[in-house]
Motif scaffolding. Structure first.
Motif, PDB file in Angstrom:
ATOM      1  N   ASP A  69      49.388  15.563  46.553  1.00 54.05           N
ATOM      2  CA  ASP A  69      48.375  15.115  45.804  1.00 54.05           C
ATOM      3  C   ASP A  69      46.958  14.932  46.386  1.00 54.05           C
ATOM      4  OD1 ASP A  69      47.228  14.796  43.251  1.00 54.05           O
ATOM      5  OD2 ASP A  69      47.677  12.745  43.178  1.00 54.05           O
ATOM      6  N   ARG A  70      46.551  15.976  47.169  1.00 57.94           N
ATOM      7  CA  ARG A  70      45.457  15.802  48.061  1.00 57.94           C
ATOM      8  C   ARG A  70      44.432  17.161  47.897  1.00 57.94           C
ATOM      9  NH1 ARG A  70      46.254  13.460  53.585  1.00 57.94           N
ATOM     10  NH2 ARG A  70      44.244  14.751  53.727  1.00 57.94           N
ATOM     11  N   ALA A  71      43.344  16.933  47.130  1.00 55.48           N
ATOM     12  CA  ALA A  71      42.267  17.809  46.786  1.00 55.48           C
ATOM     13  C   ALA A  71      41.823  18.271  48.250  1.00 55.48           C
ATOM     14  CB  ALA A  71      41.449  17.397  45.850  1.00 55.48           C
ATOM     15  N   ASP A  72      41.517  17.417  49.235  1.00 57.94           N
ATOM     16  CA  ASP A  72      40.860  17.943  50.256  1.00 57.94           C
ATOM     17  C   ASP A  72      41.638  19.061  51.131  1.00 57.94           C
ATOM     18  OD1 ASP A  72      42.610  15.843  50.757  1.00 57.94           O
ATOM     19  OD2 ASP A  72      41.794  15.650  52.921  1.00 57.94           O
ATOM     20  N   LEU A  73      42.840  19.077  50.781  1.00 56.54           N
ATOM     21  CA  LEU A  73      43.600  19.949  51.710  1.00 56.54           C
ATOM     22  C   LEU A  73      43.669  21.599  50.912  1.00 56.54           C
ATOM     23  CD1 LEU A  73      47.129  18.049  52.340  1.00 56.54           C
ATOM     24  CD2 LEU A  73      45.073  18.524  53.892  1.00 56.54           C
ATOM     25  N   LEU A  74      42.949  21.713  49.841  1.00 54.78           N
ATOM     26  CA  LEU A  74      42.739  22.828  49.145  1.00 54.78           C
ATOM     27  C   LEU A  74      41.337  23.716  49.728  1.00 54.78           C
ATOM     28  CD1 LEU A  74      44.072  22.025  45.815  1.00 54.78           C
ATOM     29  CD2 LEU A  74      45.394  22.835  47.751  1.00 54.78           C
ATOM     30  N   LEU A  75      40.550  23.185  50.634  1.00 50.95           N
ATOM     31  CA  LEU A  75      39.341  23.610  50.864  1.00 50.95           C
ATOM     32  C   LEU A  75      39.298  24.803  51.620  1.00 50.95           C
ATOM     33  CD1 LEU A  75      36.144  23.530  50.597  1.00 50.95           C
ATOM     34  CD2 LEU A  75      36.097  22.030  52.671  1.00 50.95           C
ATOM     35  N   ALA A  76      40.165  24.670  52.792  1.00 51.17           N
ATOM     36  CA  ALA A  76      40.353  26.062  53.485  1.00 51.17           C
ATOM     37  C   ALA A  76      41.185  27.073  52.575  1.00 51.17           C
ATOM     38  CB  ALA A  76      41.420  25.708  54.864  1.00 51.17           C
ATOM     39  N   PRO A  77      42.139  26.977  52.110  1.00 47.64           N
ATOM     40  CA  PRO A  77      42.612  28.000  51.425  1.00 47.64           C
ATOM     41  C   PRO A  77      41.574  28.592  50.353  1.00 47.64           C
ATOM     42  CG  PRO A  77      44.333  26.224  51.415  1.00 47.64           C
ATOM     43  CD  PRO A  77      43.070  25.800  52.163  1.00 47.64           C
ATOM     44  N   LEU A  78      40.791  27.822  49.666  1.00 51.50           N
ATOM     45  CA  LEU A  78      39.689  28.182  48.882  1.00 51.50           C
ATOM     46  C   LEU A  78      39.048  29.193  49.450  1.00 51.50           C
ATOM     47  CD1 LEU A  78      38.732  28.272  45.893  1.00 51.50           C
ATOM     48  CD2 LEU A  78      37.567  26.051  46.626  1.00 51.50           C
ATOM     49  N   ILE A  79      38.286  28.783  50.636  1.00 43.33           N
ATOM     50  CA  ILE A  79      37.232  29.547  51.373  1.00 43.33           C
ATOM     51  C   ILE A  79      38.013  30.862  51.689  1.00 43.33           C
ATOM     52  CG2 ILE A  79      36.003  29.477  53.672  1.00 43.33           C
ATOM     53  CD1 ILE A  79      35.893  26.489  53.358  1.00 43.33           C
ATOM     54  N   LEU A  80      39.203  30.678  52.301  1.00 39.60           N
ATOM     55  CA  LEU A  80      39.755  32.093  52.859  1.00 39.60           C
ATOM     56  C   LEU A  80      39.912  33.043  51.667  1.00 39.60           C
ATOM     57  CD1 LEU A  80      42.525  30.526  55.334  1.00 39.60           C
ATOM     58  CD2 LEU A  80      40.399  31.854  55.872  1.00 39.60           C
ATOM     59  N   ILE A  81      40.556  32.552  50.478  1.00 42.59           N
ATOM     60  CA  ILE A  81      40.717  33.602  49.392  1.00 42.59           C
ATOM     61  C   ILE A  81      39.487  34.025  48.675  1.00 42.59           C
ATOM     62  CG2 ILE A  81      41.593  33.717  46.987  1.00 42.59           C
ATOM     63  CD1 ILE A  81      44.006  31.962  48.078  1.00 42.59           C
ATOM     64  N   GLY A  82      38.349  33.087  48.869  1.00 45.63           N
ATOM     65  CA  GLY A  82      36.830  33.396  48.488  1.00 45.63           C
ATOM     66  C   GLY A  82      36.367  34.431  49.292  1.00 45.63           C
ATOM     67  N   LEU A  83      36.579  34.363  50.730  1.00 46.94           N
ATOM     68  CA  LEU A  83      36.060  35.156  51.522  1.00 46.94           C
ATOM     69  C   LEU A  83      36.685  36.768  51.360  1.00 46.94           C
ATOM     70  CD1 LEU A  83      35.587  33.291  54.754  1.00 46.94           C
ATOM     71  CD2 LEU A  83      33.594  34.220  53.476  1.00 46.94           C
ATOM     72  N   ALA A  84      38.005  36.689  51.071  1.00 44.36           N
ATOM     73  CA  ALA A  84      38.685  37.930  50.922  1.00 44.36           C
ATOM     74  C   ALA A  84      38.285  38.576  49.361  1.00 44.36           C
ATOM     75  CB  ALA A  84      40.380  37.763  50.673  1.00 44.36           C
ATOM     76  N   LEU A  85      37.827  37.707  48.632  1.00 41.03           N
ATOM     77  CA  LEU A  85      37.419  38.291  47.160  1.00 41.03           C
ATOM     78  C   LEU A  85      35.993  38.814  47.554  1.00 41.03           C
ATOM     79  CD1 LEU A  85      37.472  38.922  44.618  1.00 41.03           C
ATOM     80  CD2 LEU A  85      36.885  36.582  43.782  1.00 41.03           C
ATOM     81  N   ALA A  86      35.060  38.101  48.287  1.00 43.25           N
ATOM     82  CA  ALA A  86      33.789  38.616  48.855  1.00 43.25           C
ATOM     83  C   ALA A  86      33.871  40.031  49.627  1.00 43.25           C
ATOM     84  CB  ALA A  86      33.085  37.632  49.675  1.00 43.25           C
ATOM     85  N   GLY A  87      34.869  40.184  50.679  1.00 40.26           N
ATOM     86  CA  GLY A  87      34.857  41.181  51.229  1.00 40.26           C
ATOM     87  C   GLY A  87      35.264  42.420  50.474  1.00 40.26           C
ATOM     88  N   ARG A  88      36.416  42.131  49.364  1.00 37.46           N
ATOM     89  CA  ARG A  88      36.433  43.328  48.233  1.00 37.46           C
ATOM     90  C   ARG A  88      35.418  43.563  47.606  1.00 37.46           C
ATOM     91  NH1 ARG A  88      41.994  43.975  48.633  1.00 37.46           N
ATOM     92  NH2 ARG A  88      43.299  42.210  49.389  1.00 37.46           N
ATOM     93  N   THR A  89      34.623  42.734  47.203  1.00 35.96           N
ATOM     94  CA  THR A  89      33.620  42.901  46.260  1.00 35.96           C
ATOM     95  C   THR A  89      32.397  43.920  47.193  1.00 35.96           C
ATOM     96  OG1 THR A  89      33.705  40.809  45.210  1.00 35.96           O
ATOM     97  CG2 THR A  89      31.546  41.991  44.933  1.00 35.96           C
ATOM     98  N   LEU A  90      32.341  43.480  48.207  1.00 32.09           N
ATOM     99  CA  LEU A  90      31.329  44.340  49.193  1.00 32.09           C
ATOM    100  C   LEU A  90      31.907  45.672  49.533  1.00 32.09           C
ATOM    101  CD1 LEU A  90      29.001  44.484  51.102  1.00 32.09           C
ATOM    102  CD2 LEU A  90      30.555  43.704  52.994  1.00 32.09           C
ATOM    103  N   SER A  91      33.177  45.761  49.394  1.00 34.69           N
ATOM    104  CA  SER A  91      33.762  47.040  49.644  1.00 34.69           C
ATOM    105  C   SER A  91      33.544  47.890  48.388  1.00 34.69           C
ATOM    106  CB  SER A  91      35.235  47.079  49.680  1.00 34.69           C
ATOM    107  OG  SER A  91      35.858  48.287  49.825  1.00 34.69           O
ATOM    108  N   LEU A  92      33.573  47.291  46.948  1.00 35.03           N
ATOM    109  CA  LEU A  92      33.515  47.939  45.824  1.00 35.03           C
ATOM    110  C   LEU A  92      31.957  48.516  45.780  1.00 35.03           C
ATOM    111  CD1 LEU A  92      34.547  48.188  42.814  1.00 35.03           C
ATOM    112  CD2 LEU A  92      33.660  46.129  42.395  1.00 35.03           C
ATOM    113  N   VAL A  93      30.998  47.409  46.340  1.00 37.69           N
ATOM    114  CA  VAL A  93      29.560  48.006  46.312  1.00 37.69           C
ATOM    115  C   VAL A  93      29.460  49.171  47.287  1.00 37.69           C
ATOM    116  CG1 VAL A  93      27.491  47.201  47.026  1.00 37.69           C
ATOM    117  CG2 VAL A  93      28.844  45.554  45.605  1.00 37.69           C
ATOM    118  N   MET A  94      30.105  48.845  48.548  1.00 40.47           N
ATOM    119  CA  MET A  94      29.857  50.314  49.373  1.00 40.47           C
ATOM    120  C   MET A  94      30.647  51.469  49.352  1.00 40.47           C
ATOM    121  SD  MET A  94      29.785  47.720  52.811  1.00 40.47           S
ATOM    122  CE  MET A  94      29.570  49.007  54.019  1.00 40.47           C
TER     123      MET A  94
END
Length: 128
Positions: free
Chosen positions: A70-95
């Motif tokens: 029950d610790r929200a702080d432990l979710l920051l790294a997974p959130l960043i990793l998945i967010g970066l993956a989505l950002a990379g896919r979005t960049l790929s979509l644009v490119m």
């Protein structure tokens, strides 16, 4: 009740991450094919095993730990990793332009991000 539901959802993110990590570790070529990847020899296989296993195992372990403790702080790294993956896919979509193959993983990542953001808002904070 809401906190329990969020913990279950975050735990499901963790299980999904660990299952995907195990696939890349134990059945690399099959896991890679489901992501549209193919290894070019032993170095490619080793890179996929190491890098993709590490990515998904980190998401899995920390998401499960956040849900279990029950610790929200432990979710920051997974959130960043998945967010970066989505950002990379979005960049790929644009490119490279739109492709129907890009939509399902982007939707999945957006859903995972939504669950983890909800977890960051609802789950507990560590006591100092």
């Amino acid at each position: 009740m809401m906190r329990i539901l969020v913990r279950v959802l975050v735990g499901a993110v963790g299980v999904l991450g660990l299952l995907t990590a195990a696939t890349f570790l134990l059945n690399t070529e099959s896991g890679a094919a489901s992501f549209g990847l193919r290894a070019l020899g032993p170095l490619g296989l080793a890179s996929m095993r190491a890098d993709l296993f590490a990515l998904f195992a980190t998401v899995g372990v920390l998401s499960l730990a956040g849900a279990a403790r029950d610790r929200a702080d432990l979710l920051l790294a997974p959130l960043i990793l998945i967010g970066l993956a989505l950002a990379g896919r979005t960049l790929s979509l644009v490119m490279t332009g739109p492709s129907p193959d890009l939509v399902p993983p982007m939707v999945a990542e957006a859903v995972l991000i939504a669950i983890l953001v909800l977890g960051r808002r609802v789950l507990g904070r560590p006591q100092a």
